[in-house]
Design a protein around this motif. Structure first.
Motif, PDB file in Angstrom:
ATOM      1  N   UNK A  74       0.853  -1.346   0.087  1.00  0.00           N
ATOM      2  CA  UNK A  74       0.004   0.003   0.097  1.00  0.00           C
ATOM      3  C   UNK A  74       0.931   1.370  -0.007  1.00  0.00           C
ATOM      4  N   UNK A  75       1.975   0.997   0.500  1.00  0.00           N
ATOM      5  CA  UNK A  75       2.874   2.369   0.383  1.00  0.00           C
ATOM      6  C   UNK A  75       4.161   1.931  -0.375  1.00  0.00           C
ATOM      7  N   UNK A  76       4.502   2.942  -1.238  1.00  0.00           N
ATOM      8  CA  UNK A  76       5.423   2.633  -2.390  1.00  0.00           C
ATOM      9  C   UNK A  76       6.921   2.672  -1.555  1.00  0.00           C
ATOM     10  N   UNK A  77       6.861   3.563  -0.704  1.00  0.00           N
ATOM     11  CA  UNK A  77       8.153   3.594  -0.063  1.00  0.00           C
ATOM     12  C   UNK A  77       8.537   2.365   0.943  1.00  0.00           C
ATOM     13  N   UNK A  78       7.706   1.577   0.932  1.00  0.00           N
ATOM     14  CA  UNK A  78       7.845   0.208   1.795  1.00  0.00           C
ATOM     15  C   UNK A  78       8.449  -0.974   1.021  1.00  0.00           C
ATOM     16  N   UNK A  79       8.422  -0.414  -0.414  1.00  0.00           N
ATOM     17  CA  UNK A  79       8.695  -1.629  -1.478  1.00  0.00           C
ATOM     18  C   UNK A  79      10.307  -2.045  -1.080  1.00  0.00           C
ATOM     19  N   UNK A  80      10.967  -1.105  -0.966  1.00  0.00           N
ATOM     20  CA  UNK A  80      12.585  -1.544  -0.671  1.00  0.00           C
ATOM     21  C   UNK A  80      12.827  -2.497   0.367  1.00  0.00           C
ATOM     22  N   UNK A  81      12.044  -2.535   1.432  1.00  0.00           N
ATOM     23  CA  UNK A  81      12.185  -3.360   2.553  1.00  0.00           C
ATOM     24  C   UNK A  81      11.717  -4.806   2.277  1.00  0.00           C
ATOM     25  N   UNK A  82      10.417  -4.793   1.327  1.00  0.00           N
ATOM     26  CA  UNK A  82       9.657  -6.039   0.931  1.00  0.00           C
ATOM     27  C   UNK A  82      10.937  -6.672   0.034  1.00  0.00           C
ATOM     28  N   UNK A  83      11.527  -5.695  -0.843  1.00  0.00           N
ATOM     29  CA  UNK A  83      12.459  -6.289  -2.012  1.00  0.00           C
ATOM     30  C   UNK A  83      13.804  -6.914  -1.200  1.00  0.00           C
ATOM     31  N   UNK A  84      14.223  -6.537  -0.097  1.00  0.00           N
ATOM     32  CA  UNK A  84      15.449  -6.894   0.659  1.00  0.00           C
ATOM     33  C   UNK A  84      15.035  -8.122   1.511  1.00  0.00           C
ATOM     34  N   UNK A  85      13.515  -8.306   1.816  1.00  0.00           N
ATOM     35  CA  UNK A  85      13.440  -9.281   2.532  1.00  0.00           C
ATOM     36  C   UNK A  85      13.259 -10.642   1.579  1.00  0.00           C
ATOM     37  N   UNK A  86      12.638 -10.548   0.616  1.00  0.00           N
ATOM     38  CA  UNK A  86      12.632 -11.467  -0.436  1.00  0.00           C
ATOM     39  C   UNK A  86      13.671 -12.055  -1.211  1.00  0.00           C
ATOM     40  N   UNK A  87      14.683 -11.226  -1.256  1.00  0.00           N
ATOM     41  CA  UNK A  87      16.137 -11.522  -1.731  1.00  0.00           C
ATOM     42  C   UNK A  87      16.700 -12.265  -1.039  1.00  0.00           C
ATOM     43  N   UNK A  88      16.401 -12.660   0.502  1.00  0.00           N
ATOM     44  CA  UNK A  88      16.982 -13.470   1.240  1.00  0.00           C
ATOM     45  C   UNK A  88      16.461 -14.740   1.311  1.00  0.00           C
ATOM     46  N   UNK A  89      15.440 -15.091   0.310  1.00  0.00           N
ATOM     47  CA  UNK A  89      14.811 -16.145   0.080  1.00  0.00           C
ATOM     48  C   UNK A  89      15.152 -16.784  -1.202  1.00  0.00           C
TER      49      UNK A  89
END
Length: 521
Positions: A94-109
């Motif tokens: 819902x917040x475009x500013x939080x995409x970086x955190x989501x991408x960082x988390x997913x990159x660890x999987x």
């Protein structure tokens, strides 16, 4: 030269060790370590299981969704529409500013194929990771089933992988229908424990709701284990699953009913504590294999990482579930493809037939050695008897399983041990024919024969090791007996017989009669 030389002392110690530790196996006493009999000797159950590997892929998709939900809750990120589809997980940020955190988390999987369309995410497994997940599911199923059977108390179960997705399970000693049923239930039980939040807003509509409607809300409909008419609407993404369980034990509640107390690891305890602290007054469903066993109200934060499962278990059922939880959930369900029972009478016939073959071969070798080699044949036979006792004792000490191929391995070992003695005796006879004395012929005979014997035994031992590493079931049993027999025959047939000859010479035997001692004029 002393009568009690070190070679003779080693042989005597081997004989004592062999006799003492083989008695429990030979006499089948109630105490002491014994050789376990394989499926072909004592009867039991043979099963071929198929692992439904596609379920493991779905389970991994579900675990990805759980990770995304926990991360977003923990980081207080705003996501919407988190859904588990057939082969992917989808959600919106819902917040475009939080995409970086989501991408960082997913990159660890590892192994994810991520598609982004603006603020919408679709996550799949890569084709390579799907293959890897299926392969790992079979390997984990083998280990899980083996752990369960070990904790169940069955002697020497054989669990091996066959092909891409099949598992062979052999259970010696299963003789009754009750034992067979208990073993099959324990093997096939998924033991998939999940702690799931009940959708309190829509739960009162659950009886008028279809599965597709529930799925559109991100929920699933589950039945109560005791009352199939009682249904719960729970959030599809679990709070915790059985992978966080580190222990499970049978206990009893105040009404003396069997329950299961489980303990979570540190990660599970932290997630459990945080969830209960934020959801006081709501209900939490304890789900085992897709059935709701209890749905207690959360009255306060639950720390310590422990909980219980109650559902009208019998003591035996609770024990089997606890074993399944401790050993881990199956990554995918298993299907019985083939089953055959080996009756104890067939096992007894196999033992009788193989025992006759073993004794007959033993007596024929004995007779040949005495007739052809005279006194040297008797010495070789003494070492042969010590070798058999030593093989049985060592197998009993290590808890090895004896199968029909294993008995064939013992018989082959007898022939190999005799072969070593024949080589030595023939070398001694050759030296005697050249006019040497018996003491010199013995020492030179052993010196000349030892290299050939060691070389042949070492090469055979290497082959046995390869058979054990790459073989399965009966082939492993054959490799074990051959390996033990080679090592023991080196001690008894070479070192031991040499010590006997040295003791006889020290005692003052007639060293002139070469025909009496070695069958050589």
């Amino acid at each position: 030269m002393k009568i009690f030389n070190y070679r003779l002392i080693i042989l005597l110690l081997c004989i004592i060790f062999g006799v003492v530790f083989s008695i429990p196996s030979l006499l089948q006493t109630n105490t002491g370590k014994k050789i376990a009999l394989g499926l072909d000797l004592q009867g039991g159950l043979h099963m071929l299981l198929g692992v439904n590997t596609h379920e493991a892929v779905g389970s991994k998709i579900k675990s990805i969704a759980t990770t995304v939900k926990y991360f977003s809750d923990d980081e207080e990120l705003l996501i919407d529409g988190l859904l588990i589809n057939e082969d992917n997980v989808s959600f919106s940020v819902l917040d475009a500013d939080e995409i970086v955190k989501i991408d960082t988390m997913l990159s660890g999987i590892k192994g994810l194929a991520i598609t982004k369309n603006g603020l919408e995410y679709t996550i799949k497994l890569t084709p390579e990771d799907i293959i890897k997940t299926k392969d790992l599911a079979v390997a984990q199923a083998v280990e899980t089933i083996r752990n369960r059977l070990d904790q169940f108390g069955l002697s020497e179960p054989n669990v091996v992988r066959q092909g891409e997705s099949d598992i062979v399970v052999e259970l010696p000693g299963i003789k009754t229908a009750e034992d067979e049923k208990a073993a099959r239930e324990l093997i096939s039980k998924p033991a998939n424990l999940e702690l799931m939040a009940i959708d309190e807003e829509k739960n009162d509509q659950v009886n008028n709701m279809t599965n597709s409607q529930a799925s559109s809300y991100g929920d699933v409909i589950l039945e109560d284990t005791k009352n199939p008419n009682l249904k719960y609407l729970v959030k599809e993404i679990p709070i915790l699953n059985g992978s966080q369980v580190i222990d499970a034990q049978v206990a009893f509640d105040q009404g003396n009913q069997a329950i299961i107390n489980f303990t979570l690891n540190s990660t599970g305890a932290r997630i459990f504590g945080e969830f209960t602290s934020k959801n006081i007054g709501k209900r939490l469903a304890v789900v085992l294999d897709g059935k709701v066993y209890s749905a207690p109200n959360i009255r306060e934060r639950i720390g310590g990482g422990s909980g219980q499962i109650s559902g009208g278990f019998t003591v035996a059922e609770a024990g089997n579930v606890a074993i399944a939880l401790r050993s881990g959930a199956l990554p995918a369900t298993v299907t019985l493809l083939e089953k055959r029972s080996v009756g104890p009478s067939l096992g007894a016939d196999s033992i009788r037939a193989s025992s006759i073959a073993l004794v007959s071969g033993f007596l024929l070798v004995f007779g040949f050695m005495i007739v052809y080699y005279k006194g040297a044949g008797i010495v070789a036979n003494v070492a042969l008897i010590a070798n058999v006792f030593l093989i049985i004792a060592i197998m009993a000490m290590f808890g090895a399983t004896l199968t029909l191929p294993g008995m064939a391995g013992i018989l082959l070992t007898i022939g190999m041990a005799v072969d070593a003695n024949i080589i030595i005796i023939e070398r001694i006879r050759e030296i005697l024919r050249e006019g040497a004395s018996i003491p010199k012929a013995i020492e030179d005979g052993y010196s000349n024969a030892i290299r050939a014997i060691v070389d042949s035994n070492v090469t055979t031992l290497l082959v046995a090791v390869v058979l054990y590493v790459y073989g399965t079931g009966p082939i492993k049993g054959f490799a074990v007996t051959i390996s033990i027999g080679i090592i023991t025959s080196m001690v008894t047939g070479i070192l031991g017989t040499h010590g006997i000859y040295q003791a006889l010479i020290a005692k003052g035997i007639n060293t002139k009669n070469t025909n009496k001692w070695f069958g050589a004029k």
